[in-house]
Write a protein that holds these residues in place. Structure first.
Motif, PDB file in Angstrom:
ATOM      1  N   GLU A   1      14.329 -25.135   3.579  1.00  0.00           N
ATOM      2  CA  GLU A   1      13.048 -24.848   2.976  1.00  0.00           C
ATOM      3  C   GLU A   1      12.020 -24.727   4.036  1.00  0.00           C
ATOM      4  OE1 GLU A   1      12.315 -24.746  -0.394  1.00  0.00           O
ATOM      5  OE2 GLU A   1      14.312 -24.783  -1.071  1.00  0.00           O
ATOM      6  N   PRO A   2      11.148 -23.467   3.798  1.00  0.00           N
ATOM      7  CA  PRO A   2      10.129 -23.517   4.912  1.00  0.00           C
ATOM      8  C   PRO A   2       8.954 -24.163   4.353  1.00  0.00           C
ATOM      9  CG  PRO A   2      10.310 -21.610   3.164  1.00  0.00           C
ATOM     10  CD  PRO A   2      11.505 -22.315   3.054  1.00  0.00           C
ATOM     11  N   GLY A   3       8.360 -24.829   5.379  1.00  0.00           N
ATOM     12  CA  GLY A   3       7.193 -25.698   5.261  1.00  0.00           C
ATOM     13  C   GLY A   3       6.047 -24.786   4.990  1.00  0.00           C
ATOM     14  N   ASP A   4       4.679 -25.267   4.996  1.00  0.00           N
ATOM     15  CA  ASP A   4       3.556 -24.565   4.788  1.00  0.00           C
ATOM     16  C   ASP A   4       3.177 -23.442   5.748  1.00  0.00           C
ATOM     17  OD1 ASP A   4       2.931 -26.076   2.453  1.00  0.00           O
ATOM     18  OD2 ASP A   4       1.377 -27.245   3.415  1.00  0.00           O
ATOM     19  N   SER A   5       3.593 -23.574   7.046  1.00  0.00           N
ATOM     20  CA  SER A   5       3.259 -22.834   7.989  1.00  0.00           C
ATOM     21  C   SER A   5       4.774 -22.326   8.873  1.00  0.00           C
ATOM     22  CB  SER A   5       2.475 -23.265   9.221  1.00  0.00           C
ATOM     23  OG  SER A   5       1.416 -23.752   8.575  1.00  0.00           O
ATOM     24  N   GLN A   6       5.697 -22.224   8.057  1.00  0.00           N
ATOM     25  CA  GLN A   6       7.083 -21.821   8.416  1.00  0.00           C
ATOM     26  C   GLN A   6       7.628 -20.569   7.648  1.00  0.00           C
ATOM     27  OE1 GLN A   6       9.081 -25.275   7.966  1.00  0.00           O
ATOM     28  NE2 GLN A   6       8.122 -26.493   9.472  1.00  0.00           N
ATOM     29  N   VAL A   7       8.638 -20.073   8.417  1.00  0.00           N
ATOM     30  CA  VAL A   7       9.057 -18.754   7.809  1.00  0.00           C
ATOM     31  C   VAL A   7      10.440 -19.047   7.462  1.00  0.00           C
ATOM     32  CG1 VAL A   7       9.536 -16.236   8.141  1.00  0.00           C
ATOM     33  CG2 VAL A   7       7.406 -17.200   8.924  1.00  0.00           C
ATOM     34  N   LEU A   8      11.087 -18.639   6.454  1.00  0.00           N
ATOM     35  CA  LEU A   8      12.838 -18.857   6.166  1.00  0.00           C
ATOM     36  C   LEU A   8      13.249 -17.318   6.627  1.00  0.00           C
ATOM     37  CD1 LEU A   8      15.546 -20.141   5.318  1.00  0.00           C
ATOM     38  CD2 LEU A   8      14.927 -19.523   3.217  1.00  0.00           C
ATOM     39  N   ILE A   9      14.181 -17.341   7.713  1.00  0.00           N
ATOM     40  CA  ILE A   9      15.054 -15.957   7.767  1.00  0.00           C
ATOM     41  C   ILE A   9      16.514 -15.960   7.672  1.00  0.00           C
ATOM     42  CG2 ILE A   9      15.254 -14.467  10.062  1.00  0.00           C
ATOM     43  CD1 ILE A   9      12.738 -16.045  11.255  1.00  0.00           C
ATOM     44  N   LYS A  10      16.878 -15.069   7.015  1.00  0.00           N
ATOM     45  CA  LYS A  10      18.312 -14.716   6.819  1.00  0.00           C
ATOM     46  C   LYS A  10      18.538 -14.002   8.189  1.00  0.00           C
ATOM     47  CE  LYS A  10      22.278 -13.318   4.669  1.00  0.00           C
ATOM     48  NZ  LYS A  10      23.344 -13.530   5.751  1.00  0.00           N
ATOM     49  N   VAL A  11      19.742 -14.743   8.976  1.00  0.00           N
ATOM     50  CA  VAL A  11      20.068 -14.680  10.351  1.00  0.00           C
ATOM     51  C   VAL A  11      20.873 -13.415  10.310  1.00  0.00           C
ATOM     52  CG1 VAL A  11      20.762 -15.470  12.566  1.00  0.00           C
ATOM     53  CG2 VAL A  11      19.480 -16.912  11.055  1.00  0.00           C
ATOM     54  N   HIS A  12      20.682 -12.247  11.038  1.00  0.00           N
ATOM     55  CA  HIS A  12      21.509 -11.298  11.216  1.00  0.00           C
ATOM     56  C   HIS A  12      22.344 -11.239  12.668  1.00  0.00           C
ATOM     57  CE1 HIS A  12      20.665  -8.404   7.861  1.00  0.00           C
ATOM     58  NE2 HIS A  12      19.888  -9.407   7.767  1.00  0.00           N
ATOM     59  N   ALA A  13      21.382 -12.012  13.797  1.00  0.00           N
ATOM     60  CA  ALA A  13      22.090 -12.192  14.856  1.00  0.00           C
ATOM     61  C   ALA A  13      21.212 -13.339  15.691  1.00  0.00           C
ATOM     62  CB  ALA A  13      22.012 -10.977  16.054  1.00  0.00           C
ATOM     63  N   CYS A  14      22.063 -14.219  16.371  1.00  0.00           N
ATOM     64  CA  CYS A  14      21.263 -15.119  17.197  1.00  0.00           C
ATOM     65  C   CYS A  14      21.729 -15.149  18.620  1.00  0.00           C
ATOM     66  CB  CYS A  14      21.729 -16.595  16.588  1.00  0.00           C
ATOM     67  SG  CYS A  14      21.096 -18.142  17.555  1.00  0.00           S
TER      68      CYS A  14
ATOM     69  N   THR B   1      17.957 -20.624  19.368  1.00  0.00           N
ATOM     70  CA  THR B   1      16.400 -20.790  19.379  1.00  0.00           C
ATOM     71  C   THR B   1      16.015 -19.041  18.980  1.00  0.00           C
ATOM     72  OG1 THR B   1      16.221 -20.239  21.776  1.00  0.00           O
ATOM     73  CG2 THR B   1      15.864 -22.449  20.671  1.00  0.00           C
ATOM     74  N   ASP B   2      16.900 -17.954  19.304  1.00  0.00           N
ATOM     75  CA  ASP B   2      16.510 -16.780  19.401  1.00  0.00           C
ATOM     76  C   ASP B   2      17.215 -16.098  18.399  1.00  0.00           C
ATOM     77  OD1 ASP B   2      15.396 -17.573  21.707  1.00  0.00           O
ATOM     78  OD2 ASP B   2      16.665 -16.437  23.280  1.00  0.00           O
ATOM     79  N   VAL B   3      16.679 -15.925  17.109  1.00  0.00           N
ATOM     80  CA  VAL B   3      17.416 -15.405  16.176  1.00  0.00           C
ATOM     81  C   VAL B   3      16.741 -13.976  15.567  1.00  0.00           C
ATOM     82  CG1 VAL B   3      18.009 -17.373  15.030  1.00  0.00           C
ATOM     83  CG2 VAL B   3      16.039 -16.269  13.941  1.00  0.00           C
ATOM     84  N   ALA B   4      17.372 -13.180  15.024  1.00  0.00           N
ATOM     85  CA  ALA B   4      16.766 -11.955  14.537  1.00  0.00           C
ATOM     86  C   ALA B   4      17.380 -11.678  13.170  1.00  0.00           C
ATOM     87  CB  ALA B   4      16.949 -10.677  15.330  1.00  0.00           C
ATOM     88  N   GLY B   5      16.356 -11.134  12.165  1.00  0.00           N
ATOM     89  CA  GLY B   5      16.900 -11.038  10.749  1.00  0.00           C
ATOM     90  C   GLY B   5      15.709 -10.463  10.145  1.00  0.00           C
ATOM     91  N   VAL B   6      15.886 -11.152   8.753  1.00  0.00           N
ATOM     92  CA  VAL B   6      15.113 -10.604   7.606  1.00  0.00           C
ATOM     93  C   VAL B   6      14.293 -11.785   6.989  1.00  0.00           C
ATOM     94  CG1 VAL B   6      14.716  -9.339   5.252  1.00  0.00           C
ATOM     95  CG2 VAL B   6      16.145  -8.389   7.327  1.00  0.00           C
ATOM     96  N   VAL B   7      13.083 -11.606   6.961  1.00  0.00           N
ATOM     97  CA  VAL B   7      12.326 -12.593   6.350  1.00  0.00           C
ATOM     98  C   VAL B   7      12.844 -13.086   4.749  1.00  0.00           C
ATOM     99  CG1 VAL B   7      10.217 -13.742   5.291  1.00  0.00           C
ATOM    100  CG2 VAL B   7      10.194 -12.602   7.575  1.00  0.00           C
ATOM    101  N   GLU B   8      13.272 -14.116   4.611  1.00  0.00           N
ATOM    102  CA  GLU B   8      13.754 -14.573   2.892  1.00  0.00           C
ATOM    103  C   GLU B   8      12.772 -15.402   2.236  1.00  0.00           C
ATOM    104  OE1 GLU B   8      17.063 -15.004   0.181  1.00  0.00           O
ATOM    105  OE2 GLU B   8      16.877 -13.858   1.921  1.00  0.00           O
ATOM    106  N   GLY B   9      11.806 -16.029   2.958  1.00  0.00           N
ATOM    107  CA  GLY B   9      10.591 -16.716   2.248  1.00  0.00           C
ATOM    108  C   GLY B   9       9.840 -17.188   3.316  1.00  0.00           C
ATOM    109  N   VAL B  10       8.408 -17.292   2.688  1.00  0.00           N
ATOM    110  CA  VAL B  10       7.711 -18.047   3.709  1.00  0.00           C
ATOM    111  C   VAL B  10       6.599 -19.222   3.083  1.00  0.00           C
ATOM    112  CG1 VAL B  10       7.102 -15.594   4.982  1.00  0.00           C
ATOM    113  CG2 VAL B  10       5.648 -16.500   2.927  1.00  0.00           C
ATOM    114  N   GLY B  11       6.096 -20.026   3.704  1.00  0.00           N
ATOM    115  CA  GLY B  11       5.289 -21.227   3.293  1.00  0.00           C
ATOM    116  C   GLY B  11       4.085 -20.639   2.719  1.00  0.00           C
TER     117      GLY B  11
ATOM    118  N   LEU C   1      25.766 -14.350  18.663  1.00  0.00           N
ATOM    119  CA  LEU C   1      26.439 -14.722  17.634  1.00  0.00           C
ATOM    120  C   LEU C   1      26.034 -13.718  16.211  1.00  0.00           C
ATOM    121  CD1 LEU C   1      26.401 -18.407  17.673  1.00  0.00           C
ATOM    122  CD2 LEU C   1      28.357 -17.171  18.364  1.00  0.00           C
ATOM    123  N   VAL C   2      26.992 -13.395  15.653  1.00  0.00           N
ATOM    124  CA  VAL C   2      26.591 -12.701  14.496  1.00  0.00           C
ATOM    125  C   VAL C   2      27.098 -13.055  13.180  1.00  0.00           C
ATOM    126  CG1 VAL C   2      26.694 -10.401  13.301  1.00  0.00           C
ATOM    127  CG2 VAL C   2      26.536 -10.387  16.014  1.00  0.00           C
ATOM    128  N   PRO C   3      26.217 -13.979  12.396  1.00  0.00           N
ATOM    129  CA  PRO C   3      26.768 -14.633  11.105  1.00  0.00           C
ATOM    130  C   PRO C   3      27.641 -13.500  10.241  1.00  0.00           C
ATOM    131  CG  PRO C   3      24.621 -15.296  11.724  1.00  0.00           C
ATOM    132  CD  PRO C   3      24.816 -14.028  12.336  1.00  0.00           C
TER     133      PRO C   3
END
Length: 331
Positions: free
Chosen positions: A34-47, A73-83, A329-331
């Motif tokens: 779960e993303p905290g107040d100042s955090q972003v949840l990302i659906k990972v497309h590549a790491c 540490t280095d992911v790229a993807g689409v924001v799923e939710g934000v704090g 890595l590509v999930p």
């Protein structure tokens, strides 16, 4: 048959104990963070996979995360939710990160909002996952620690991997004369495409002589060194007066003659992205986002692995015959 994960859970690579690549375990049914107040949840497309992650996993690195943990540490993807306190991003945004809180070798990752950046449409997700550690480290090595100036000569020793390609592209964009080394024909071509003016094959017995011949009596001003346990003593012979070796990678001890630093008043400087201040990180980010817009920052992606092959990725990044672009890595 790949089964869809139930809502609220995901797959994540976990390290339950320090050790060899075999300690990487892909676990299903891990709760989506779960993303905290100042955090972003990302659906990972590549790491991105970085050598430092293998050192941390082995337990031999200065930083030892609490077990169990998920690397990456280095992911790229689409924001799923934000704090609640995140205004810069919204669900559906394409992003990349320079760090994660929950770990990037997973289907989803949480990152602090100040470690998340918009991913330009000019780059795909695999390229986005190749920016973080490589490009921030390269910029830090060249400018924040190496004090590089336009017109200086830089030798990128091991230029065909993620950090090497990043260093070539940045150095060329900032007006340096760029020399690179690689160990395969394919790697050498990649280095030239990344902006190097000249490339040398570091598997040839006499390649150091060729570099000396090319640089003449002047030598090189900066060496960005990926394998200092092998190359450091030779690097000192290649430097100009006041030249500096930036130690970016090392896999063990090395013997040098300190007199070689006295004869040219040269410096050996260690580089660690983990020690960058917030201000330095912002400077890196600004320069690199400008590079993406200008079109010179173009990560070259090499081998791709599914999450199931994380063990193989960790073996290959240390033992493969020659780096050819950024491993992801590509999930």
């Amino acid at each position: 048959v790949s089964m869809a994960a139930p809502r609220g859970t995901m797959r994540a690579v976990r390290v339950l104990r320090f050790g060899g690549p075999e300690v990487l375990t892909l676990q299903p049914g891990v709760p989506v963070p779960e993303p905290g107040d100042s955090q972003v949840l990302i659906k990972v497309h590549a790491c991105g996979v970085n050598p430092v992650e293998t050192y941390i996993r082995s337990g031999s690195y200065a930083r030892r995360p609490a077990l169990p943990y998920t690397p990456g540490t280095d992911v790229a993807g689409v924001v799923e939710g934000v704090g609640e306190h995140v205004a810069a991003f919204k669900k559906g945004d394409r992003v990349f990160t320079t760090d994660t809180i929950s770990g990037g070798y997973a289907d989803y990752a949480v990152a602090a909002a100040d470690r998340v950046f918009p991913l330009s449409d000019k780059l795909d997700f695999r390229q986005g996952a190749a920016i973080g550690i490589p490009y921030f480290t390269a910029y830090r090595a060249l400018f924040q620690k190496g004090r590089a100036k336009a017109g200086e000569r830089v030798l990128v020793h091991g230029a065909s991997g993620g950090v090497g390609i990043a260093t070539c592209q940045i150095a060329r964009a900032y007006g340096l004369k760029v020399l690179g080394t690689a160990g395969t024909e394919e790697g050498m071509n990649m280095v030239l495409r990344s902006g190097a003016h000249q490339v040398f094959n570091h598997r040839e017995a006499n390649y150091l002589d060729k570099i000396k011949e090319y640089t003449g009596t002047e030598g090189v001003d900066i060496i960005v060194e990926m394998l200092s346990n092998i190359n450091l003593a030779a690097d000192l012979q290649l430097l100009s007066c006041g030249g500096r070796v930036m130690v970016v990678g090392c896999r063990g001890p090395v013997e040098i003659n300190p007199r070689d630093t006295m004869s040219k008043e040269s410096s050996i400087i260690g580089v660690s992205l983990f020690l960058a201040t917030e201000e330095e990180r912002r400077e890196c980010a600004t320069a690199l986002l400008d590079g993406i817009e200008a079109g010179w920052l173009k990560p070259m992606v090499g081998s791709e692995y599914p999450l199931e092959k994380a063990v193989q990725a960790h073996e290959d990044i240390i033992h493969s015959a020659g780096a050819r672009g950024k491993m992801v890595l590509v999930p």
